[in-house]
Scaffold this motif. Structure first.
Motif, PDB file in Angstrom:
ATOM      1  N   SER A 236       0.830  -1.212   0.000  1.00  0.00           N
ATOM      2  CA  SER A 236       0.000   0.000   0.000  1.00  0.00           C
ATOM      3  C   SER A 236       0.860   1.256   0.000  1.00  0.00           C
ATOM      4  CB  SER A 236      -0.916   0.018   1.223  1.00  0.00           C
ATOM      5  OG  SER A 236      -1.823  -1.032   1.171  1.00  0.00           O
ATOM      6  N   LYS A 237       1.901   1.241   0.829  1.00  0.00           N
ATOM      7  CA  LYS A 237       2.788   2.402   0.924  1.00  0.00           C
ATOM      8  C   LYS A 237       3.578   2.587  -0.376  1.00  0.00           C
ATOM      9  CE  LYS A 237       5.195   4.439   4.818  1.00  0.00           C
ATOM     10  NZ  LYS A 237       5.876   4.182   6.079  1.00  0.00           N
ATOM     11  N   ILE A 238       4.036   1.489  -0.962  1.00  0.00           N
ATOM     12  CA  ILE A 238       4.760   1.556  -2.240  1.00  0.00           C
ATOM     13  C   ILE A 238       3.832   2.095  -3.321  1.00  0.00           C
ATOM     14  CG2 ILE A 238       5.882   0.196  -4.059  1.00  0.00           C
ATOM     15  CD1 ILE A 238       6.895  -1.678  -1.799  1.00  0.00           C
ATOM     16  N   THR A 239       2.577   1.636  -3.321  1.00  0.00           N
ATOM     17  CA  THR A 239       1.585   2.095  -4.302  1.00  0.00           C
ATOM     18  C   THR A 239       1.445   3.609  -4.241  1.00  0.00           C
ATOM     19  OG1 THR A 239       0.377   0.020  -4.186  1.00  0.00           O
ATOM     20  CG2 THR A 239      -0.838   1.924  -4.998  1.00  0.00           C
ATOM     21  N   LYS A 240       1.296   4.126  -3.029  1.00  0.00           N
ATOM     22  CA  LYS A 240       1.135   5.571  -2.838  1.00  0.00           C
ATOM     23  C   LYS A 240       2.379   6.330  -3.280  1.00  0.00           C
ATOM     24  CE  LYS A 240      -1.834   6.322   0.833  1.00  0.00           C
ATOM     25  NZ  LYS A 240      -2.141   6.658   2.212  1.00  0.00           N
ATOM     26  N   LEU A 241       3.538   5.877  -2.802  1.00  0.00           N
ATOM     27  CA  LEU A 241       4.790   6.565  -3.082  1.00  0.00           C
ATOM     28  C   LEU A 241       5.123   6.592  -4.572  1.00  0.00           C
ATOM     29  CD1 LEU A 241       7.344   7.921  -1.803  1.00  0.00           C
ATOM     30  CD2 LEU A 241       8.379   5.673  -1.916  1.00  0.00           C
ATOM     31  N   MET A 242       4.906   5.475  -5.237  1.00  0.00           N
ATOM     32  CA  MET A 242       5.268   5.356  -6.650  1.00  0.00           C
ATOM     33  C   MET A 242       4.164   5.852  -7.587  1.00  0.00           C
ATOM     34  SD  MET A 242       8.363   4.227  -6.488  1.00  0.00           S
ATOM     35  CE  MET A 242       8.759   3.677  -8.132  1.00  0.00           C
ATOM     36  N   GLY A 243       2.986   6.116  -7.029  1.00  0.00           N
ATOM     37  CA  GLY A 243       1.879   6.599  -7.853  1.00  0.00           C
ATOM     38  C   GLY A 243       1.228   5.512  -8.690  1.00  0.00           C
ATOM     39  N   TYR A 244       1.290   4.278  -8.210  1.00  0.00           N
ATOM     40  CA  TYR A 244       0.655   3.175  -8.928  1.00  0.00           C
ATOM     41  C   TYR A 244      -0.853   3.228  -8.730  1.00  0.00           C
ATOM     42  CZ  TYR A 244       5.367   1.109  -9.136  1.00  0.00           C
ATOM     43  OH  TYR A 244       6.696   0.876  -9.363  1.00  0.00           O
TER      44      TYR A 244
ATOM     45  N   SER B 279      -2.833   0.596  -8.197  1.00  0.00           N
ATOM     46  CA  SER B 279      -3.321  -0.375  -7.214  1.00  0.00           C
ATOM     47  C   SER B 279      -2.160  -1.133  -6.582  1.00  0.00           C
ATOM     48  CB  SER B 279      -4.265  -1.376  -7.889  1.00  0.00           C
ATOM     49  OG  SER B 279      -3.540  -2.192  -8.792  1.00  0.00           O
ATOM     50  N   LYS B 280      -2.481  -1.847  -5.473  1.00  0.00           N
ATOM     51  CA  LYS B 280      -1.454  -2.660  -4.810  1.00  0.00           C
ATOM     52  C   LYS B 280      -0.962  -3.768  -5.728  1.00  0.00           C
ATOM     53  CE  LYS B 280      -3.675  -3.638  -1.016  1.00  0.00           C
ATOM     54  NZ  LYS B 280      -4.015  -4.147   0.316  1.00  0.00           N
ATOM     55  N   SER B 281      -1.821  -4.254  -6.609  1.00  0.00           N
ATOM     56  CA  SER B 281      -1.382  -5.327  -7.504  1.00  0.00           C
ATOM     57  C   SER B 281      -0.292  -4.832  -8.464  1.00  0.00           C
ATOM     58  CB  SER B 281      -2.562  -5.926  -8.275  1.00  0.00           C
ATOM     59  OG  SER B 281      -3.168  -4.968  -9.106  1.00  0.00           O
ATOM     60  N   VAL B 282      -0.330  -3.548  -8.820  1.00  0.00           N
ATOM     61  CA  VAL B 282       0.733  -2.983  -9.662  1.00  0.00           C
ATOM     62  C   VAL B 282       2.037  -2.918  -8.864  1.00  0.00           C
ATOM     63  CG1 VAL B 282       1.464  -0.970 -11.003  1.00  0.00           C
ATOM     64  CG2 VAL B 282      -0.920  -1.699 -11.078  1.00  0.00           C
ATOM     65  N   ALA B 283       1.941  -2.550  -7.596  1.00  0.00           N
ATOM     66  CA  ALA B 283       3.129  -2.536  -6.732  1.00  0.00           C
ATOM     67  C   ALA B 283       3.691  -3.948  -6.596  1.00  0.00           C
ATOM     68  CB  ALA B 283       2.789  -1.960  -5.358  1.00  0.00           C
ATOM     69  N   TRP B 284       2.821  -4.915  -6.345  1.00  0.00           N
ATOM     70  CA  TRP B 284       3.238  -6.311  -6.222  1.00  0.00           C
ATOM     71  C   TRP B 284       3.936  -6.768  -7.501  1.00  0.00           C
ATOM     72  CZ3 TRP B 284       2.212 -10.801  -8.870  1.00  0.00           C
ATOM     73  CH2 TRP B 284       2.596 -11.981  -8.245  1.00  0.00           C
ATOM     74  N   TYR B 285       3.347  -6.445  -8.648  1.00  0.00           N
ATOM     75  CA  TYR B 285       3.922  -6.817  -9.946  1.00  0.00           C
ATOM     76  C   TYR B 285       5.330  -6.223 -10.092  1.00  0.00           C
ATOM     77  CZ  TYR B 285       4.845  -6.778 -14.948  1.00  0.00           C
ATOM     78  OH  TYR B 285       5.441  -6.920 -16.171  1.00  0.00           O
ATOM     79  N   ASN B 286       5.488  -4.945  -9.748  1.00  0.00           N
ATOM     80  CA  ASN B 286       6.787  -4.288  -9.907  1.00  0.00           C
ATOM     81  C   ASN B 286       7.834  -4.801  -8.922  1.00  0.00           C
ATOM     82  OD1 ASN B 286       6.804  -2.204 -12.134  1.00  0.00           O
ATOM     83  ND2 ASN B 286       4.872  -1.745 -11.122  1.00  0.00           N
ATOM     84  N   VAL B 287       7.428  -5.156  -7.716  1.00  0.00           N
ATOM     85  CA  VAL B 287       8.364  -5.771  -6.768  1.00  0.00           C
ATOM     86  C   VAL B 287       8.832  -7.112  -7.339  1.00  0.00           C
ATOM     87  CG1 VAL B 287       8.594  -6.859  -4.493  1.00  0.00           C
ATOM     88  CG2 VAL B 287       7.515  -4.602  -4.697  1.00  0.00           C
ATOM     89  N   ASN B 288       7.906  -7.898  -7.830  1.00  0.00           N
ATOM     90  CA  ASN B 288       8.272  -9.205  -8.390  1.00  0.00           C
ATOM     91  C   ASN B 288       9.090  -9.087  -9.668  1.00  0.00           C
ATOM     92  OD1 ASN B 288       7.186 -11.515  -6.734  1.00  0.00           O
ATOM     93  ND2 ASN B 288       5.498 -10.073  -6.737  1.00  0.00           N
ATOM     94  N   LYS B 289       8.818  -8.072 -10.451  1.00  0.00           N
ATOM     95  CA  LYS B 289       9.621  -7.811 -11.655  1.00  0.00           C
ATOM     96  C   LYS B 289      11.061  -7.466 -11.258  1.00  0.00           C
ATOM     97  CE  LYS B 289       9.601  -4.717 -15.629  1.00  0.00           C
ATOM     98  NZ  LYS B 289       8.945  -3.561 -16.226  1.00  0.00           N
ATOM     99  N   ALA B 290      11.225  -6.658 -10.202  1.00  0.00           N
ATOM    100  CA  ALA B 290      12.561  -6.310  -9.708  1.00  0.00           C
ATOM    101  C   ALA B 290      13.280  -7.550  -9.170  1.00  0.00           C
ATOM    102  CB  ALA B 290      12.456  -5.235  -8.630  1.00  0.00           C
ATOM    103  N   LEU B 291      12.542  -8.404  -8.466  1.00  0.00           N
ATOM    104  CA  LEU B 291      13.143  -9.639  -7.956  1.00  0.00           C
ATOM    105  C   LEU B 291      13.555 -10.563  -9.093  1.00  0.00           C
ATOM    106  CD1 LEU B 291      10.833 -10.382  -4.907  1.00  0.00           C
ATOM    107  CD2 LEU B 291      13.229  -9.654  -4.863  1.00  0.00           C
ATOM    108  N   GLU B 292      12.779 -10.602 -10.161  1.00  0.00           N
ATOM    109  CA  GLU B 292      13.134 -11.419 -11.324  1.00  0.00           C
ATOM    110  C   GLU B 292      14.397 -10.874 -11.991  1.00  0.00           C
ATOM    111  OE1 GLU B 292      13.126 -14.396 -14.191  1.00  0.00           O
ATOM    112  OE2 GLU B 292      12.138 -14.284 -12.248  1.00  0.00           O
ATOM    113  N   GLU B 293      14.494  -9.563 -12.082  1.00  0.00           N
ATOM    114  CA  GLU B 293      15.703  -8.941 -12.630  1.00  0.00           C
ATOM    115  C   GLU B 293      16.920  -9.313 -11.779  1.00  0.00           C
ATOM    116  OE1 GLU B 293      17.540  -4.489 -13.502  1.00  0.00           O
ATOM    117  OE2 GLU B 293      15.401  -4.657 -13.057  1.00  0.00           O
ATOM    118  N   LEU B 294      16.744  -9.285 -10.462  1.00  0.00           N
ATOM    119  CA  LEU B 294      17.818  -9.666  -9.542  1.00  0.00           C
ATOM    120  C   LEU B 294      18.178 -11.133  -9.717  1.00  0.00           C
ATOM    121  CD1 LEU B 294      19.722  -9.028  -7.185  1.00  0.00           C
ATOM    122  CD2 LEU B 294      17.798  -9.451  -5.637  1.00  0.00           C
TER     123      LEU B 294
END
Length: 104
Positions: A64-72, A74-89
């Motif tokens: 929720s906090k990431i969603t607000k900060l990043m301007g996403y 919904s939370k599902s967009v934040a979840w998607y981007n966290v998982n995308k970053a983890l996949e990149e890692l």
């Protein structure tokens, strides 16, 4: 001479942050080599991915906090981007020569 106020150590890199999270380096059970490999891989991430990983795992931000900060939207967009970053890692770690030599 004025008294100098002591400020707490502020880690400047992910290596320093991981070392602080990991605890006392004299304790057994910590594999500092692995921590350094992961930290170096994090440093190679795209800046947005690096920032999202920092928010989620170092600053312990909720989705929720990431969603607000990043301007996403919904939370599902934040979840998607966290998982995308983890996949990149993960991809960076799988192509790391040290890791492949040791575990490949």
């Amino acid at each position: 001479m004025a008294d100098l106020e002591r400020t707490p150590f502020q880690p400047q890199s992910f290596v320093e942050q991981l070392m602080m999270v990991a605890g006392d380096p004299t304790e057994s059970g910590h594999n500092w080599e692995h921590i350094e490999i992961v930290a170096n891989a994090i440093e190679q991430l795209h800046p947005k991915s690096k920032f999202i990983i920092e928010l989620r795992f170092f600053q312990k931000f909720s989705y929720s906090k990431i969603t607000k900060l990043m301007g996403y939207s919904s939370k599902s967009v934040a979840w998607y981007n966290v998982n995308k970053a983890l996949e990149e890692l993960r991809c960076l770690l799988l192509t790391d020569e040290e890791i492949n030599d040791k575990y490949g």
